[in-house]
Enzyme design. Structure first.
Site, PDB file in Angstrom:
ATOM      1  N   TYR A   1       3.020 -67.599  37.374  1.00 32.49           N
ATOM      2  CA  TYR A   1       4.446 -67.784  37.625  1.00 32.49           C
ATOM      3  C   TYR A   1       5.170 -68.180  36.333  1.00 32.49           C
ATOM      4  O   TYR A   1       4.604 -68.794  35.447  1.00 32.49           O
ATOM      5  CB  TYR A   1       4.638 -68.885  38.678  1.00 32.49           C
ATOM      6  CG  TYR A   1       6.064 -69.229  38.973  1.00 32.49           C
ATOM      7  CD1 TYR A   1       6.833 -68.415  39.784  1.00 32.49           C
ATOM      8  CD2 TYR A   1       6.637 -70.375  38.439  1.00 32.49           C
ATOM      9  CE1 TYR A   1       8.152 -68.746  40.067  1.00 32.49           C
ATOM     10  CE2 TYR A   1       7.949 -70.710  38.713  1.00 32.49           C
ATOM     11  CZ  TYR A   1       8.700 -69.898  39.513  1.00 32.49           C
ATOM     12  OH  TYR A   1      10.006 -70.219  39.780  1.00 32.49           O
TER      13      TYR A   1
ATOM     14  N   GLU B   1      -0.387-101.239  37.636  1.00 29.47           N
ATOM     15  CA  GLU B   1      -1.258-100.156  38.130  1.00 29.47           C
ATOM     16  C   GLU B   1      -1.979 -99.424  37.000  1.00 29.47           C
ATOM     17  O   GLU B   1      -2.355 -98.265  37.145  1.00 29.47           O
ATOM     18  CB  GLU B   1      -0.454 -99.146  38.961  1.00 29.47           C
ATOM     19  CG  GLU B   1       0.134 -99.682  40.250  1.00 29.47           C
ATOM     20  CD  GLU B   1      -0.893-100.148  41.284  1.00 29.47           C
ATOM     21  OE1 GLU B   1      -2.107-100.127  40.995  1.00 29.47           O
ATOM     22  OE2 GLU B   1      -0.455-100.552  42.369  1.00 29.47           O
TER      23      GLU B   1
ATOM     24  N   TYR C   1       5.411 -73.310  50.909  1.00 28.28           N
ATOM     25  CA  TYR C   1       4.423 -72.816  49.927  1.00 28.28           C
ATOM     26  C   TYR C   1       4.460 -73.553  48.595  1.00 28.28           C
ATOM     27  O   TYR C   1       3.478 -73.555  47.845  1.00 28.28           O
ATOM     28  CB  TYR C   1       4.583 -71.298  49.724  1.00 28.28           C
ATOM     29  CG  TYR C   1       5.787 -70.902  48.905  1.00 28.28           C
ATOM     30  CD1 TYR C   1       5.751 -70.911  47.517  1.00 28.28           C
ATOM     31  CD2 TYR C   1       6.980 -70.505  49.516  1.00 28.28           C
ATOM     32  CE1 TYR C   1       6.842 -70.558  46.762  1.00 28.28           C
ATOM     33  CE2 TYR C   1       8.083 -70.149  48.778  1.00 28.28           C
ATOM     34  CZ  TYR C   1       8.017 -70.184  47.396  1.00 28.28           C
ATOM     35  OH  TYR C   1       9.094 -69.845  46.653  1.00 28.28           O
TER      36      TYR C   1
ATOM     37  N   HIS D   1       2.204 -97.384  50.586  1.00 25.99           N
ATOM     38  CA  HIS D   1       2.482 -97.670  49.180  1.00 25.99           C
ATOM     39  C   HIS D   1       3.367 -96.589  48.533  1.00 25.99           C
ATOM     40  O   HIS D   1       4.497 -96.877  48.176  1.00 25.99           O
ATOM     41  CB  HIS D   1       1.147 -97.834  48.425  1.00 25.99           C
ATOM     42  CG  HIS D   1       1.294 -98.301  47.024  1.00 25.99           C
ATOM     43  ND1 HIS D   1       0.338 -99.041  46.372  1.00 25.99           N
ATOM     44  CD2 HIS D   1       2.292 -98.119  46.111  1.00 25.99           C
ATOM     45  CE1 HIS D   1       0.740 -99.323  45.137  1.00 25.99           C
ATOM     46  NE2 HIS D   1       1.923 -98.749  44.965  1.00 25.99           N
TER      47      HIS D   1
ATOM     48  N   HIS E   1       3.412 -92.211  39.026  1.00 25.61           N
ATOM     49  CA  HIS E   1       3.227 -92.912  40.310  1.00 25.61           C
ATOM     50  C   HIS E   1       4.605 -93.332  40.821  1.00 25.61           C
ATOM     51  O   HIS E   1       5.386 -93.915  40.059  1.00 25.61           O
ATOM     52  CB  HIS E   1       2.324 -94.132  40.094  1.00 25.61           C
ATOM     53  CG  HIS E   1       2.354 -95.103  41.224  1.00 25.61           C
ATOM     54  ND1 HIS E   1       2.127 -94.734  42.534  1.00 25.61           N
ATOM     55  CD2 HIS E   1       2.607 -96.449  41.261  1.00 25.61           C
ATOM     56  CE1 HIS E   1       2.226 -95.804  43.312  1.00 25.61           C
ATOM     57  NE2 HIS E   1       2.520 -96.847  42.565  1.00 25.61           N
TER      58      HIS E   1
ATOM     59  N   HIS F   1       7.174 -94.618  44.426  1.00 28.70           N
ATOM     60  CA  HIS F   1       7.285 -95.123  45.802  1.00 28.70           C
ATOM     61  C   HIS F   1       8.320 -94.248  46.519  1.00 28.70           C
ATOM     62  O   HIS F   1       9.215 -94.759  47.180  1.00 28.70           O
ATOM     63  CB  HIS F   1       7.713 -96.582  45.808  1.00 28.70           C
ATOM     64  CG  HIS F   1       6.721 -97.508  45.173  1.00 28.70           C
ATOM     65  ND1 HIS F   1       6.980 -98.819  44.896  1.00 28.70           N
ATOM     66  CD2 HIS F   1       5.421 -97.296  44.786  1.00 28.70           C
ATOM     67  CE1 HIS F   1       5.905 -99.381  44.339  1.00 28.70           C
ATOM     68  NE2 HIS F   1       4.959 -98.475  44.257  1.00 28.70           N
TER      69      HIS F   1
HETATM   70 ZN   LIG Z   1       3.143 -98.697  43.302  1.00 24.98          ZN
END
Ligand SMILES: [Zn+2]
Length: 218
Positions: A211, A76, A116, A158, A95, A97
């Site tokens: 914050y 990716e 929130y 995905h 990234h 899953h």
């Molecule tokens: Zn993936």
């Protein structure tokens, strides 16, 4: 070794993806971008997170050229590149899953402000990118064209992606999205979730900007 600090962080946070139940097996990937060098360090393809060593992490340019590393970069890598091109303030991309973000995406749902904490994404909701085959430039473009002003995006059938000013903030956003996604799913199982209004989320977004601990006085 180029980007040694970043490569060590990718090894460390890769293990956290598994131990904090944000992914299974070798699913997901992490990158860190250095705009001064114009290089990105990214997880290697298909190596167990607990076997990955800093030298396995691949350093590449945003045009896809590999600068250092003997391994194949994550399949990716185009997805990470597309996000650095789309969002010039982003320095790290995670990234995953993760289960509940994926469940919502399969059901064609975006991530709503059921809590929130979702303001961490910078927007009142987190959008859902259409399904495209993994590891393609088309998928990268679909996510980059969907994410808008948000720093996170669900990916249909995905997983999800989170961006941040460093790997800790991108990881934290991925983790918060998963927590909110689980709440949304649980609420849908037993009723109709109340969604916070955009006006309320705008207030929270404003508060999030100040914050945490005040900077130390010099
Ligand atoms: Zn993936």
């Amino acid at each position: 070794m180029l980007m040694e600090k970043e490569r060590n962080e990718i090894v460390e946070y890769g293990k956290k993806l598994v131990t904090e139940h944000l992914t299974k097996g070798t699913g997901g990937n992490i990158s860190i971008y250095d705009p001064e060098q114009g290089t990105m360090a990214i997880s290697p393809s298909g190596i167990d997170y607990f076997d990955t060593k800093p030298e396995d992490v691949v350093v590449m340019k945003l045009d896809g050229t590999i600068v250092e590393g003997n391994r194949k970069p994550s399949s990716e890598h185009d997805l990470h590149i597309a996000l650095y091109e789309k969002k010039p303030d982003v320095r790290a991309v995670v990234h995953t899953h993760s289960m509940f973000c994926t469940v919502l995406g399969v059901n064609n749902m975006d991530l709503k402000a059921v809590h929130y904490v979702l303001a961490d994404a910078g927007t009142p909701s987190v959008p859902l990118a259409p399904y495209v085959t993994y590891g393609t430039r088309e998928l990268a473009d679909a996510v980059a064209n969907t994410i808008g002003d948000s720093y996170a995006c669900l990916m249909k059938n995905h997983g999800m992606i989170a961006c941040g000013k460093n790997v800790a903030s991108a990881f934290s956003l991925a983790s918060n999205c998963e927590w909110v996604a689980e709440i949304q799913w649980r609420c849908l199982c037993c009723g109709t979730p109340n969604i916070l209004s955009d006006a309320e989320m705008a207030k929270v977004l404003h508060k999030f900007q100040s914050y945490g601990q005040a900077p130390e006085k010099k």
